[in-house]
Design a protein around this motif. Structure first.
Motif, PDB file in Angstrom:
ATOM      1  N   LEU A 180      48.313  66.939  31.228  1.00  0.00           N
ATOM      2  CA  LEU A 180      48.112  65.548  31.643  1.00  0.00           C
ATOM      3  C   LEU A 180      49.180  64.637  31.039  1.00  0.00           C
ATOM      4  N   ALA A 181      49.393  64.752  29.733  1.00  0.00           N
ATOM      5  CA  ALA A 181      50.424  63.937  29.091  1.00  0.00           C
ATOM      6  C   ALA A 181      51.808  64.305  29.613  1.00  0.00           C
ATOM      7  N   GLY A 182      52.006  65.593  29.922  1.00  0.00           N
ATOM      8  CA  GLY A 182      53.285  66.038  30.457  1.00  0.00           C
ATOM      9  C   GLY A 182      53.573  65.452  31.830  1.00  0.00           C
ATOM     10  N   ILE A 183      52.543  65.320  32.661  1.00  0.00           N
ATOM     11  CA  ILE A 183      52.720  64.696  33.976  1.00  0.00           C
ATOM     12  C   ILE A 183      53.220  63.267  33.805  1.00  0.00           C
ATOM     13  N   VAL A 184      52.552  62.529  32.908  1.00  0.00           N
ATOM     14  CA  VAL A 184      52.961  61.146  32.656  1.00  0.00           C
ATOM     15  C   VAL A 184      54.393  61.094  32.135  1.00  0.00           C
ATOM     16  N   ASN A 185      54.719  61.967  31.194  1.00  0.00           N
ATOM     17  CA  ASN A 185      56.049  61.922  30.596  1.00  0.00           C
ATOM     18  C   ASN A 185      57.134  62.305  31.599  1.00  0.00           C
ATOM     19  N   GLN A 186      56.876  63.289  32.443  1.00  0.00           N
ATOM     20  CA  GLN A 186      57.862  63.664  33.446  1.00  0.00           C
ATOM     21  C   GLN A 186      58.080  62.540  34.450  1.00  0.00           C
ATOM     22  N   ILE A 187      57.011  61.845  34.824  1.00  0.00           N
ATOM     23  CA  ILE A 187      57.147  60.688  35.712  1.00  0.00           C
ATOM     24  C   ILE A 187      57.986  59.617  35.034  1.00  0.00           C
ATOM     25  N   ARG A 188      57.699  59.370  33.763  1.00  0.00           N
ATOM     26  CA  ARG A 188      58.426  58.350  33.010  1.00  0.00           C
ATOM     27  C   ARG A 188      59.911  58.680  32.913  1.00  0.00           C
ATOM     28  N   LEU A 189      60.229  59.938  32.618  1.00  0.00           N
ATOM     29  CA  LEU A 189      61.624  60.334  32.487  1.00  0.00           C
ATOM     30  C   LEU A 189      62.358  60.296  33.828  1.00  0.00           C
ATOM     31  N   LYS A 190      61.673  60.689  34.893  1.00  0.00           N
ATOM     32  CA  LYS A 190      62.286  60.628  36.223  1.00  0.00           C
ATOM     33  C   LYS A 190      62.528  59.177  36.633  1.00  0.00           C
ATOM     34  N   ASP A 191      61.576  58.293  36.310  1.00  0.00           N
ATOM     35  CA  ASP A 191      61.760  56.870  36.595  1.00  0.00           C
ATOM     36  C   ASP A 191      62.976  56.321  35.861  1.00  0.00           C
ATOM     37  N   LYS A 192      63.078  56.680  34.587  1.00  0.00           N
ATOM     38  CA  LYS A 192      64.182  56.204  33.761  1.00  0.00           C
ATOM     39  C   LYS A 192      65.515  56.721  34.305  1.00  0.00           C
ATOM     40  N   LYS A 193      65.531  57.986  34.676  1.00  0.00           N
ATOM     41  CA  LYS A 193      66.761  58.576  35.211  1.00  0.00           C
ATOM     42  C   LYS A 193      67.162  57.899  36.512  1.00  0.00           C
ATOM     43  N   ASP A 194      66.187  57.618  37.367  1.00  0.00           N
ATOM     44  CA  ASP A 194      66.470  56.988  38.653  1.00  0.00           C
ATOM     45  C   ASP A 194      67.007  55.570  38.461  1.00  0.00           C
ATOM     46  N   LYS A 195      66.408  54.811  37.525  1.00  0.00           N
ATOM     47  CA  LYS A 195      66.865  53.452  37.276  1.00  0.00           C
ATOM     48  C   LYS A 195      68.289  53.437  36.733  1.00  0.00           C
ATOM     49  N   LEU A 196      68.601  54.381  35.845  1.00  0.00           N
ATOM     50  CA  LEU A 196      69.948  54.442  35.291  1.00  0.00           C
ATOM     51  C   LEU A 196      70.971  54.856  36.343  1.00  0.00           C
ATOM     52  N   ARG A 197      70.538  55.756  37.233  1.00  0.00           N
ATOM     53  CA  ARG A 197      71.436  56.221  38.285  1.00  0.00           C
ATOM     54  C   ARG A 197      71.803  55.085  39.235  1.00  0.00           C
ATOM     55  N   THR A 198      70.846  54.212  39.533  1.00  0.00           N
ATOM     56  CA  THR A 198      71.089  53.136  40.486  1.00  0.00           C
ATOM     57  C   THR A 198      71.695  51.893  39.854  1.00  0.00           C
ATOM     58  N   SER A 199      71.559  51.741  38.535  1.00  0.00           N
ATOM     59  CA  SER A 199      72.034  50.511  37.893  1.00  0.00           C
ATOM     60  C   SER A 199      73.378  50.664  37.200  1.00  0.00           C
ATOM     61  N   SER A 200      73.746  51.885  36.846  1.00  0.00           N
ATOM     62  CA  SER A 200      74.992  52.094  36.111  1.00  0.00           C
ATOM     63  C   SER A 200      76.048  52.735  36.994  1.00  0.00           C
ATOM     64  N   PRO A 201      77.294  52.213  36.997  1.00  0.00           N
ATOM     65  CA  PRO A 201      78.359  52.829  37.792  1.00  0.00           C
ATOM     66  C   PRO A 201      78.730  54.219  37.292  1.00  0.00           C
ATOM     67  N   LYS A 202      78.524  54.471  35.993  1.00  0.00           N
ATOM     68  CA  LYS A 202      78.805  55.777  35.420  1.00  0.00           C
ATOM     69  C   LYS A 202      77.597  56.203  34.581  1.00  0.00           C
ATOM     70  N   PRO A 203      76.519  56.626  35.256  1.00  0.00           N
ATOM     71  CA  PRO A 203      75.266  56.874  34.539  1.00  0.00           C
ATOM     72  C   PRO A 203      75.238  58.141  33.719  1.00  0.00           C
ATOM     73  N   SER A 204      76.130  59.087  33.999  1.00  0.00           N
ATOM     74  CA  SER A 204      75.993  60.410  33.388  1.00  0.00           C
ATOM     75  C   SER A 204      76.018  60.368  31.862  1.00  0.00           C
ATOM     76  N   GLY A 205      77.112  59.812  31.275  1.00  0.00           N
ATOM     77  CA  GLY A 205      77.217  59.803  29.832  1.00  0.00           C
ATOM     78  C   GLY A 205      76.152  58.957  29.162  1.00  0.00           C
ATOM     79  N   PHE A 206      75.908  57.755  29.715  1.00  0.00           N
ATOM     80  CA  PHE A 206      74.902  56.878  29.132  1.00  0.00           C
ATOM     81  C   PHE A 206      73.516  57.469  29.259  1.00  0.00           C
ATOM     82  N   LEU A 207      73.234  58.096  30.415  1.00  0.00           N
ATOM     83  CA  LEU A 207      71.931  58.718  30.622  1.00  0.00           C
ATOM     84  C   LEU A 207      71.703  59.824  29.603  1.00  0.00           C
ATOM     85  N   ASN A 208      72.713  60.650  29.388  1.00  0.00           N
ATOM     86  CA  ASN A 208      72.573  61.751  28.424  1.00  0.00           C
ATOM     87  C   ASN A 208      72.355  61.221  27.007  1.00  0.00           C
ATOM     88  N   TRP A 209      73.063  60.148  26.685  1.00  0.00           N
ATOM     89  CA  TRP A 209      72.874  59.562  25.354  1.00  0.00           C
ATOM     90  C   TRP A 209      71.465  59.001  25.195  1.00  0.00           C
TER      91      TRP A 209
END
Length: 307
Positions: free
Chosen positions: A258-287
């Motif tokens: 149950l907690a893992g479902i929430v956390n995976q949703i949270r991480l996917k949301d964060k990744k998606d927001k960084l992908r759409t908001s940053s011109p170069k999301p790869s390095g910043f996302l990994n950091w």
């Protein structure tokens, strides 16, 4: 596809007919059309009626990445969308359209009798339920409130068939935040069906953008096991999704799921927001996520606390 096929290679090349509603899903549960109607109705009409109190499942993550159940509590609903951790209020269902209400939809997928309904029944509270009580079968949709690391999520669970010809742009894919694919460790056929479902989700390019977790249920029935853990881990790794074995009957690893479902949703949301908001999301996302580029693909599929 034969129920007894054990080869992951043959499963990964399976065609859509093997992922049919008749063979993979229970006839109970919401139909696709009724679920879509419900989603669209919720978007048009904000919820105005709600119970005064509701149960919240609370969890925290230790420094070693372990999940700790910190107990259940009753809270009063509020019309405020402010973070629960800051002032004790909680988001109301679909009050806004920008995601601040933290309402997330989870689709339970898998073969007949694998325990999807039983798992959701165990999600409802910390008390061990009679998970395989037949009375649970009539309930086709449940909401579970989860507080993880100071943020609250309302998870709306449903068990709805996905037709083989449904397009990726369909509202079901767009509005579903997590896909939990369940099989029974005592039934090789259900594992093959779960593998076929993962294949379809990969073809629909869902796994890249949505939380997807492969779940082996009934791990307490070790003497009747037909699916080795390593086989499931191999399949999960090949599809780049998460994996966990649980027992709904003994409430084993259910909190972690149950907690893992929430956390995976949270991480996917964060990744998606960084992908759409940053011109170069790869390095910043990994950091931000604490994962060097060279380790992104090497993380264990069993660790639900990382992408």
């Amino acid at each position: 596809m034969s129920d007894r096929e054990g080869s992951s290679a043959s499963v990964s090349n399976s065609s859509f007919p093997s992922f049919s509603t008749h063979h993979v899903f229970r006839p109970r549960g919401l139909t696709l059309s009724s679920l879509v109607s419900k989603i669209r109705a919720e978007e048009r009409v904000p919820s105005t009626s709600y119970d005064d109190r509701y149960l919240v499942r609370s969890f925290k993550v230790t420094s070693k990445g372990n999940i700790v159940n910190t107990g259940d509590s009753f809270r009063h609903k509020s019309r405020s969308n402010t973070n629960l951790a800051s002032n004790g209020s909680c988001p109301i269902y679909h009050e806004t359209k920008d995601g601040s209400a933290l309402v997330r939809r989870v689709l339970m997928l898998g073969g007949v009798g694998v325990g999807k309904t039983a798992l959701v029944a165990q999600f409802m509270s910390s008390d061990t339920a009679n998970a395989y009580d037949g009375s649970q079968e009539e309930e086709v949709e449940k909401t579970v409130s989860v507080l993880l690391e100071g943020k609250e999520y309302e998870l709306l669970f449903s068990d709805t068939p996905i037709p083989p010809d449904i397009p990726t742009e369909h509202v079901l894919f767009q509005k579903t935040d997590a896909f939990v694919v369940v099989y029974s460790v005592t039934d090789r056929g259900s594992f093959n069906k779960a593998s076929a479902i993962l294949n379809v989700l990969q073809e629909k390019e869902v796994i890249e953008n949505k939380a997807v977790i492969l779940v082996g249920n009934k791990s307490d029935l070790e003497r009747a096991r037909e699916v080795p853990t390593e086989d499931a881990k191999s399949i999960a790794s090949s599809y780049d999704c998460k994996f966990i074995e649980v027992s709904a009957g003994f409430n084993h690893n259910v909190d972690e799921l149950l907690a893992g479902i929430v956390n995976q949703i949270r991480l996917k949301d964060k990744k998606d927001k960084l992908r759409t908001s940053s011109p170069k999301p790869s390095g910043f996302l990994n950091w931000l996520l604490g994962k060097p580029e060279t380790q992104i693909k090497s993380k264990s599929c069993e660790n639900l606390m990382v992408l």
